[in-house]
Design a protein around this motif. Sequence first.
Motif, short mmCIF file in Angstrom:
data_model
loop_
_atom_site.label_atom_id
_atom_site.label_comp_id
_atom_site.label_asym_id
_atom_site.label_seq_id
_atom_site.Cartn_x
_atom_site.Cartn_y
_atom_site.Cartn_z
N ASP A 37 0.87 -1.19 0.00
CA ASP A 37 0.00 0.00 0.00
C ASP A 37 0.90 1.24 0.00
N THR A 102 -12.40 2.90 -0.86
CA THR A 102 -12.03 4.00 -1.76
C THR A 102 -11.59 3.52 -3.13
N VAL A 103 -11.16 2.27 -3.24
CA VAL A 103 -10.80 1.70 -4.54
C VAL A 103 -11.72 0.50 -4.76
N HIS A 107 -10.27 -5.94 -2.40
CA HIS A 107 -8.94 -6.16 -1.83
C HIS A 107 -9.01 -6.35 -0.33
N HIS A 109 -6.60 -5.83 3.20
CA HIS A 109 -5.46 -5.13 3.78
C HIS A 109 -4.82 -6.02 4.85
N HIS A 122 -7.26 5.18 8.21
CA HIS A 122 -7.53 4.70 6.86
C HIS A 122 -7.82 5.91 5.96
#
Length: 145
Positions: A37, A102-103, A107, A109, A122
């Motif tokens: 990230d 946000t994307v 995914h 983390h 975040h």
Amino acid sequence: MSLHGAYDPNNIFAKILRDEIPSVRVWEDDHVLAFMDVFPQSEGHVLIIAKQSKARNLLEVEPEVLARMTAALQRTAKAVEKALRPEGLAVMQFNGDAGGQTVFHLHFHIVPRWADREMKGHGHAPMADAATLRALADRIAAELD
Ligand code: 5GP
């Protein structure tokens, strides 16, 4: 973006997968990619994505893709633990704007945690430099089973 809608093929992770923008890769196979990230909430923050799926979130992902992702998540988390020796590991996954996403390419983390180090918020962490991320990625990759 809500929980429902169309996958945007120009989201930032799709561009990373196509190598249209740079990323610091930890490891990958034909199905999954683990990469650093660029706004790490702690040292060693890694993201896990699937390569072929157009799932934007957990609700949309094909079960067989999710199985590969969670296997990759565990494999990477074990390597992070061996490489960086955190005292804890936060595994996070957000769905929809209101859920903190946000994307919009599914995914997970992996955020290493230490009792005496605060985790950055975040979406509020500063950008890391590529050389620092590369060094961390190499240390993590060296511990993959
Ligand atoms: P989300 O908020 O969707 O759960 O997580 C998106 C993550 O992608 C955030 O932790 C953010 O720091 C990270 N991110 C955003 N843009 C980029 C980028 O261009 N490269 C990388 N490697 N990570 C990014």
